[in-house]
Design an enzyme around this catalytic site. Structure first.
Site, short mmCIF file in Angstrom:
data_model
loop_
_atom_site.label_atom_id
_atom_site.label_comp_id
_atom_site.label_asym_id
_atom_site.label_seq_id
_atom_site.Cartn_x
_atom_site.Cartn_y
_atom_site.Cartn_z
N GLU A 126 0.81 -1.21 0.00
CA GLU A 126 0.00 0.00 0.00
C GLU A 126 0.85 1.26 0.00
OE1 GLU A 126 -2.08 -1.05 3.86
OE2 GLU A 126 -1.67 1.07 4.24
N CYS A 151 3.46 8.61 0.44
CA CYS A 151 4.07 7.72 1.42
C CYS A 151 4.18 6.34 0.79
CB CYS A 151 3.20 7.68 2.68
SG CYS A 151 3.73 6.45 3.89
N CYS A 171 6.94 -6.88 7.10
CA CYS A 171 8.02 -6.32 7.91
C CYS A 171 8.37 -7.33 8.99
CB CYS A 171 7.54 -5.01 8.56
SG CYS A 171 8.81 -4.16 9.53
N CYS A 218 7.14 -4.25 15.77
CA CYS A 218 6.64 -3.20 16.68
C CYS A 218 5.21 -3.54 17.10
CB CYS A 218 6.68 -1.83 15.99
SG CYS A 218 8.36 -1.32 15.58
N CYS A 252 1.91 -1.91 15.47
CA CYS A 252 1.90 -1.74 14.02
C CYS A 252 1.27 -2.94 13.30
CB CYS A 252 3.33 -1.53 13.53
SG CYS A 252 3.45 -1.30 11.75
N GLY A 279 7.13 -1.73 6.05
CA GLY A 279 8.51 -2.18 5.91
C GLY A 279 9.51 -1.29 6.62
N GLU A 280 10.69 -1.86 6.83
CA GLU A 280 11.78 -1.10 7.44
C GLU A 280 12.79 -0.79 6.33
OE1 GLU A 280 12.77 0.56 10.12
OE2 GLU A 280 14.66 0.78 9.05
N SER A 287 12.06 6.91 7.21
CA SER A 287 11.75 6.63 8.61
C SER A 287 12.28 5.27 9.01
CB SER A 287 10.22 6.67 8.79
OG SER A 287 9.87 6.35 10.11
N HIS A 289 9.24 6.58 20.21
CA HIS A 289 8.06 6.03 20.90
C HIS A 289 8.19 5.81 22.40
CE1 HIS A 289 6.63 5.81 16.89
NE2 HIS A 289 7.14 4.64 16.58
N CYS A 325 -1.26 2.59 9.41
CA CYS A 325 -0.20 1.85 8.75
C CYS A 325 -0.52 0.37 8.52
CB CYS A 325 1.06 1.96 9.59
SG CYS A 325 1.24 3.59 10.29
#
Ligand code: SAH
Length: 346
Positions: free
Chosen positions: A91, A104, A111, A115, A118, A158-159, A190, A215, A332
């Protein structure tokens, strides 16, 4: 087959030499791919028919088919689901601001960072995206909206630093001459805090903004929200951020998702202020987007504003992220997830 949209201009020049073509053909093809956003070799009308045929045989031209678009009635934000060649879906989001359109993008299908709040990580990592797959999210959105994209944020699923080489190539293709040529200053990446990769990125000396998902203001609390914090501690992460600033002169953005009763107390704000005061930074507060798999809830508005005020009193630059597209699975990874759920049921 070679993914032609992931090649740099000099790689494309080498390819033309290999095919026995003139070098300048590379520039023409590059412009069709990255400036005119061609979806098909047949569109490349200043190339001979024979060369177009040859390209079709030798190269794969990545073009992401659009599966679904949802547009928010509240703020005009659009969410896009694209299908990749292997059938996975990803997405992307188009946000319309007064200062221009911002896209974005996702950097991975799924991922593996885990987290807690998420939705993108719940099914784990499928794979990292190729540079072409990151670019084409932007290209297809620009074509769909018929409006220029001004800003790009790598904040979708994703990271990005877990897909480092592809990310770097993507950044060069996106911001280099001859393509969309988006200014590096209008690009944000990010990360949850992969320390060695932050340092490596710093040494590239790009002018992109690094956003760090913080966070929490203490090591213990950060570990409970983000498993990656066990591997890279808060102090290592902050050192890497300082290094990024020293190397690039770019101020870090810290993202802080406010979760009611978890990290939104007055003491948390004070601890956070003390931690960030020595750094040249900006804090982005994001009231957590609740996901159905967890029971995290947003603090009420007053609490969010108090938190902001308390950081500002210490001289820290703070914004509260405007929540866009809440009516369209805005959080997200939720659109992708709800789509995958219905596919599974079928
Ligand atoms: N992996 C990267 C980029 C993707 S996530 C990273 O961790 O930064 C982009 C941002 O959205 C991160 O700050 C992430 O922590 C935050 N995020 C993820 N899920 C969220 C949710 N449900 N509510 C609020 N923020 C969330």
């Amino acid at each position: 087959m070679t993914d032609i949209k992931s090649l740099t201009l000099s790689e494309l020049q080498e390819e033309m030499e290999r095919l026995g073509e003139k070098r300048f053909r590379a520039g023409q093809i590059y412009s069709w791919l990255h400036e005119k956003l061609a979806d098909d070799f047949q569109e490349m009308t200043n190339l001979s028919g024979a060369l177009r045929e040859r390209l079709e045989q030798e190269y794969e031209l990545i073009r992401l088919p659009l599966v679904k678009v949802q547009t928010s009635a509240q703020d005009g934000t659009s969410k896009f689901l694209f299908r990749l060649g292997d059938g996975s879906v990803i997405e992307s989001v188009l946000m319309r601001y007064h200062h221009g359109n911002s896209v974005c993008i996702s950097s991975q299908a799924g991922c593996r960072m885990g987290c807690r709040f998420c939705a993108s990580t719940l099914d784990g990592l499928k794979r990292g995206l190729a540079p072409s797959e990151m670019l084409d999210q932007i290209y297809q959105i620009q074509k769909w909206s018929k409006e220029r994209v001004h800003n790009v944020v790598v904040m979708g699923t994703g990271e990005p630093l877990d897909n480092y080489d592809a990310l770097l190539k993507f950044l060069k293709l996106l911001t280099g001459e001859g393509g969309l040529h988006i200014s590096q200053r209008n690009v944000t990446v990010s990360t949850c805090g992969i320390v060695p990769r932050i340092r490596q990125l710093a040494e590239e000396k790009l002018q992109i903004t690094l956003a760090l998902s913080l966070h929490a203001s203490s090591q213990e609390k950060r570990e409970t929200l983000m498993p990656v914090a066990k591997k890279y501690t808060l102090s290592q992460v902050l050192d890497a951020c300082r290094y990024y600033f020293e190397q690039t002169g770019r101020r870090i953005t810290f993202e802080y998702s406010l979760v009611s009763g978890v990290n939104d107390r007055e003491e948390d704000a004070a601890e956070l202020a003390a931690l960030l005061k020595p750094l040249n930074c900006h804090v982005n507060l994001i009231p957590v987007n609740p996901i159905k798999e967890r029971d995290y809830v947003q603090p009420d508005r007053r609490k969010v504003i108090n938190f902001k005020n308390s950081l500002e009193k210490s001289g820290i630059n703070v914004t509260i992220r405007r929540e866009m597209g809440r009516d369209i699975d805005g959080a997200c990874g939720q659109l992708r997830r709800s789509y995958m759920d219905t596919e599974k049921k079928r």
